[in-house]
Write a protein that holds these residues in place. Structure first.
Motif, PDB file in Angstrom:
ATOM      1  N   PRO A  47       0.264   1.157  10.690  1.00 33.93           N
ATOM      2  CA  PRO A  47       0.234   1.403   9.245  1.00 33.93           C
ATOM      3  C   PRO A  47       0.883   0.295   8.421  1.00 33.93           C
ATOM      4  O   PRO A  47       0.577   0.162   7.231  1.00 33.93           O
ATOM      5  CB  PRO A  47       0.973   2.728   9.087  1.00 33.93           C
ATOM      6  CG  PRO A  47       1.775   2.886  10.324  1.00 33.93           C
ATOM      7  CD  PRO A  47       1.065   2.145  11.407  1.00 33.93           C
ATOM      8  N   VAL A  48       1.746  -0.510   9.022  1.00 35.29           N
ATOM      9  CA  VAL A  48       2.327  -1.643   8.284  1.00 35.29           C
ATOM     10  C   VAL A  48       1.219  -2.630   7.926  1.00 35.29           C
ATOM     11  O   VAL A  48       1.180  -3.164   6.812  1.00 35.29           O
ATOM     12  CB  VAL A  48       3.455  -2.317   9.102  1.00 35.29           C
ATOM     13  CG1 VAL A  48       3.960  -3.567   8.397  1.00 35.29           C
ATOM     14  CG2 VAL A  48       4.595  -1.336   9.345  1.00 35.29           C
ATOM     15  N   VAL A  49       0.301  -2.846   8.837  1.00 34.78           N
ATOM     16  CA  VAL A  49      -0.842  -3.732   8.579  1.00 34.78           C
ATOM     17  C   VAL A  49      -1.701  -3.161   7.462  1.00 34.78           C
ATOM     18  O   VAL A  49      -2.152  -3.889   6.576  1.00 34.78           O
ATOM     19  CB  VAL A  49      -1.661  -3.953   9.870  1.00 34.78           C
ATOM     20  CG1 VAL A  49      -2.956  -4.692   9.590  1.00 34.78           C
ATOM     21  CG2 VAL A  49      -0.827  -4.701  10.903  1.00 34.78           C
ATOM     22  N   TRP A  50      -1.923  -1.844   7.468  1.00 37.41           N
ATOM     23  CA  TRP A  50      -2.706  -1.203   6.410  1.00 37.41           C
ATOM     24  C   TRP A  50      -2.048  -1.415   5.056  1.00 37.41           C
ATOM     25  O   TRP A  50      -2.708  -1.722   4.060  1.00 37.41           O
ATOM     26  CB  TRP A  50      -2.838   0.297   6.626  1.00 37.41           C
ATOM     27  CG  TRP A  50      -3.404   0.741   7.915  1.00 37.41           C
ATOM     28  CD1 TRP A  50      -4.157   0.016   8.817  1.00 37.41           C
ATOM     29  CD2 TRP A  50      -3.271   2.039   8.474  1.00 37.41           C
ATOM     30  NE1 TRP A  50      -4.488   0.789   9.887  1.00 37.41           N
ATOM     31  CE2 TRP A  50      -3.958   2.049   9.706  1.00 37.41           C
ATOM     32  CE3 TRP A  50      -2.635   3.197   8.053  1.00 37.41           C
ATOM     33  CZ2 TRP A  50      -4.036   3.170  10.518  1.00 37.41           C
ATOM     34  CZ3 TRP A  50      -2.706   4.320   8.859  1.00 37.41           C
ATOM     35  CH2 TRP A  50      -3.401   4.311  10.073  1.00 37.41           C
ATOM     36  N   GLU A  51      -0.730  -1.228   5.030  1.00 39.63           N
ATOM     37  CA  GLU A  51       0.026  -1.353   3.779  1.00 39.63           C
ATOM     38  C   GLU A  51      -0.066  -2.775   3.232  1.00 39.63           C
ATOM     39  O   GLU A  51      -0.309  -2.981   2.045  1.00 39.63           O
ATOM     40  CB  GLU A  51       1.475  -0.963   4.056  1.00 39.63           C
ATOM     41  CG  GLU A  51       2.322  -0.763   2.840  1.00 39.63           C
ATOM     42  CD  GLU A  51       3.676  -0.201   3.250  1.00 39.63           C
ATOM     43  OE1 GLU A  51       3.934   0.977   2.963  1.00 39.63           O
ATOM     44  OE2 GLU A  51       4.467  -0.957   3.861  1.00 39.63           O
ATOM     45  N   ARG A  52       0.130  -3.744   4.088  1.00 38.82           N
ATOM     46  CA  ARG A  52       0.045  -5.145   3.654  1.00 38.82           C
ATOM     47  C   ARG A  52      -1.356  -5.491   3.179  1.00 38.82           C
ATOM     48  O   ARG A  52      -1.519  -6.187   2.170  1.00 38.82           O
ATOM     49  CB  ARG A  52       0.482  -6.070   4.785  1.00 38.82           C
ATOM     50  CG  ARG A  52       1.963  -5.989   5.052  1.00 38.82           C
ATOM     51  CD  ARG A  52       2.374  -6.844   6.221  1.00 38.82           C
ATOM     52  NE  ARG A  52       3.810  -6.705   6.471  1.00 38.82           N
ATOM     53  CZ  ARG A  52       4.394  -6.986   7.623  1.00 38.82           C
ATOM     54  NH1 ARG A  52       3.677  -7.451   8.648  1.00 38.82           N
ATOM     55  NH2 ARG A  52       5.684  -6.827   7.763  1.00 38.82           N
ATOM     56  N   ALA A  53      -2.364  -5.021   3.896  1.00 36.90           N
ATOM     57  CA  ALA A  53      -3.755  -5.279   3.492  1.00 36.90           C
ATOM     58  C   ALA A  53      -4.057  -4.640   2.139  1.00 36.90           C
ATOM     59  O   ALA A  53      -4.744  -5.236   1.299  1.00 36.90           O
ATOM     60  CB  ALA A  53      -4.712  -4.762   4.556  1.00 36.90           C
ATOM     61  N   ALA A  54      -3.537  -3.450   1.908  1.00 39.14           N
ATOM     62  CA  ALA A  54      -3.763  -2.762   0.633  1.00 39.14           C
ATOM     63  C   ALA A  54      -3.102  -3.523  -0.514  1.00 39.14           C
ATOM     64  O   ALA A  54      -3.706  -3.718  -1.577  1.00 39.14           O
ATOM     65  CB  ALA A  54      -3.238  -1.331   0.701  1.00 39.14           C
ATOM     66  N   ARG A  55      -1.866  -3.948  -0.299  1.00 38.15           N
ATOM     67  CA  ARG A  55      -1.175  -4.722  -1.353  1.00 38.15           C
ATOM     68  C   ARG A  55      -1.917  -6.026  -1.624  1.00 38.15           C
ATOM     69  O   ARG A  55      -2.082  -6.426  -2.780  1.00 38.15           O
ATOM     70  CB  ARG A  55       0.270  -4.998  -0.951  1.00 38.15           C
ATOM     71  CG  ARG A  55       1.173  -3.799  -1.036  1.00 38.15           C
ATOM     72  CD  ARG A  55       2.649  -4.157  -1.003  1.00 38.15           C
ATOM     73  NE  ARG A  55       3.005  -5.132  -0.005  1.00 38.15           N
ATOM     74  CZ  ARG A  55       3.541  -4.861   1.188  1.00 38.15           C
ATOM     75  NH1 ARG A  55       3.764  -3.604   1.536  1.00 38.15           N
ATOM     76  NH2 ARG A  55       3.865  -5.824   2.019  1.00 38.15           N
ATOM     77  N   GLN A  56      -2.377  -6.685  -0.572  1.00 43.61           N
ATOM     78  CA  GLN A  56      -3.115  -7.933  -0.750  1.00 43.61           C
ATOM     79  C   GLN A  56      -4.431  -7.697  -1.494  1.00 43.61           C
ATOM     80  O   GLN A  56      -4.838  -8.508  -2.319  1.00 43.61           O
ATOM     81  CB  GLN A  56      -3.380  -8.609   0.603  1.00 43.61           C
ATOM     82  CG  GLN A  56      -4.148  -9.912   0.499  1.00 43.61           C
ATOM     83  CD  GLN A  56      -3.514 -10.914  -0.453  1.00 43.61           C
ATOM     84  OE1 GLN A  56      -2.303 -11.073  -0.497  1.00 43.61           O
ATOM     85  NE2 GLN A  56      -4.339 -11.591  -1.238  1.00 43.61           N
ATOM     86  N   ALA A  57      -5.077  -6.584  -1.222  1.00 46.64           N
ATOM     87  CA  ALA A  57      -6.325  -6.259  -1.918  1.00 46.64           C
ATOM     88  C   ALA A  57      -6.088  -6.112  -3.419  1.00 46.64           C
ATOM     89  O   ALA A  57      -6.909  -6.537  -4.232  1.00 46.64           O
ATOM     90  CB  ALA A  57      -6.937  -4.984  -1.341  1.00 46.64           C
TER      91      ALA A  57
END
Length: 178
Positions: free
Chosen positions: A136-146
């Motif tokens: 989920p850390v990867v998901w969170e970072r990807a969401a912020r980057q999006a």
């Protein structure tokens, strides 16, 4: 016998009935494998319907669809899911459409996503979280980057004549450091 002219006064060619309209929102929804990714309820397969409800619904239907979407991709305003990053470009698209009735709320949701650090904070205390197959850390970072990747849209939204939209966008800009 002559047939009637098929020319259109505007000079534009008519679209085929099966061709999508040029300015139809959310035309790329089918490019995302929603059934293969997860939201807070399990499969994210319902997300396209919710986004469509936000885009085309009356104010109450749009608000209800946005509330449901928020619970699926950014629970409690700070817990993002695997489907969040895939949903963000569509949120940006909807935030720019004047006919969407809940644009300020969409912008606030984008701010919540941009500010999300729940999984990173948890992983700082429990590093084993980073070893899970679904990280989920990867998901969170990807969401912020999006969210950050579309910050070029901020100027137009900050200049919106609707003061609530302008204020929400200003808050989002601050979160993004723009």
């Amino acid at each position: 016998m002559r047939s009637a002219s098929t020319e259109h006064p505007s000079g534009e060619r008519p679209q085929r009935p099966d061709a999508p309209a040029r300015n139809t929102p959310l035309t790329a929804l089918d490019r995302v494998p929603w059934g293969d990714i997860q939201d807070s309820t399990g499969s994210a397969a319902a997300i396209p319907q919710l986004l469509t409800g936000i885009a085309g619904g009356d104010a109450d239907a749009a608000r209800s669809a946005l509330d449901d979407l928020r619970k699926r991709i950014c629970q409690f305003g700070f817990v993002v899911e695997q489907a969040t990053a895939a949903t963000v470009p569509f949120l940006w698209e909807l935030a720019k459409l004047p006919q969407v009735t809940c644009r300020a709320q969409i912008i606030r949701l984008l701010k919540n996503i941009a500010d999300a650090r729940q999984w990173e904070s948890t992983a700082a205390v429990y590093p084993k979280l980073l070893n899970h197959r679904e990280n989920p850390v990867v998901w969170e970072r990807a969401a912020r980057q999006a969210v950050r990747s579309r910050r070029g849209e901020l100027g137009r939204l900050m200049a919106d004549e609707d003061g609530e939209i302008a204020r929400a966008t200003t808050e989002l800009a601050r979160s993004l450091g723009a």
